[in-house]
Design an enzyme around this catalytic site. Sequence first.
Site, PDB file in Angstrom:
ATOM      1  CB  ALA A 116      -0.862  -0.238   0.657  1.00 59.00           C
ATOM      2  CG  ASN A 182       1.629  -7.486   5.840  1.00 58.90           C
ATOM      3  OD1 ASN A 182       2.186  -7.748   5.814  1.00 58.90           O
ATOM      4  ND2 ASN A 182      -0.075  -7.968   5.479  1.00 58.90           N
ATOM      5  CG  HIS A 212       0.639   4.314   4.337  1.00 59.90           C
ATOM      6  ND1 HIS A 212       0.659   3.818   5.253  1.00 59.90           N
ATOM      7  CD2 HIS A 212      -0.737   3.217   3.577  1.00 59.90           C
ATOM      8  CE1 HIS A 212      -0.251   2.437   5.194  1.00 59.90           C
ATOM      9  NE2 HIS A 212      -1.212   2.407   4.519  1.00 59.90           N
TER      10      HIS A 212
END
Length: 259
Positions: A116, A182, A212
């Site tokens: 991601a 992850n 993020h």
Amino acid sequence: MRLVLIGWGAIGTEVARLLSARGAPVDLVAVAVRASGRPLPYRVITMPAELAALTPDLVVEVAGRAAVMPWGEAALAAGADFAPASTSAFADEGTLDHLQAIARAHRRQILIPPGALGGIDALSAAARMPLAQVTHEVTKPALAWRGTKAETLCDLEGLIAAHCFFEGSARQAAQHFPQNANVAMITALAGLGPDATTLRLIADPAATANRHRVVATGDFGRMEITLDNLALAHNPKSSALTALSLVRLIENRANVVVI
């Protein structure tokens, strides 16, 4: 290129759909699932030992942390490269070292997808010179943290402003918050490692997407990467970019021109 997918959940089915829709030069020869009860449009396998007979070029794992070690061992020993989406497995001491040893023995590669995240290529390049600091902030809507340890660290329903409820190493984040393990390990493996990479987990009642933000400094200079990720339409717990990054990785192994 002969491909095997380990797992047939939201990410696996989306990867297969996109590869087919895009006409990628990839032959999906089998899908591994825990049990072969439901019909699938591809050959089904259930045991790692079945990989060798399929002679795959690439094995991609999208089945969860527990699948990484057994399927990784079998894939590399069968002469295939191995791309694990569940990079959280590498928070366990010795897992990556063990798979690396098998990869070296069979002259294969372990491919870490960006998942991601974005800009991991730049972070990894910057790490060729000394890095001073890497901080990764994960911000989600406050109620998206329900069902995690965050519930014991703050009042998720009562928040009126963004609140950082965890700050620690990537390894600690992977252990205490497996839902974000992850991305924590991807950033760590690209840069300073799991014990020197700082993770900050934030609950924000005003957030509408998962954000993020990675900030790195070092001899190369300074970088700041921010992504606001939307979920897959049919699975709100999975980022669409995770599936897209795997499709890109697979296509790059099959195409003549690689970006």
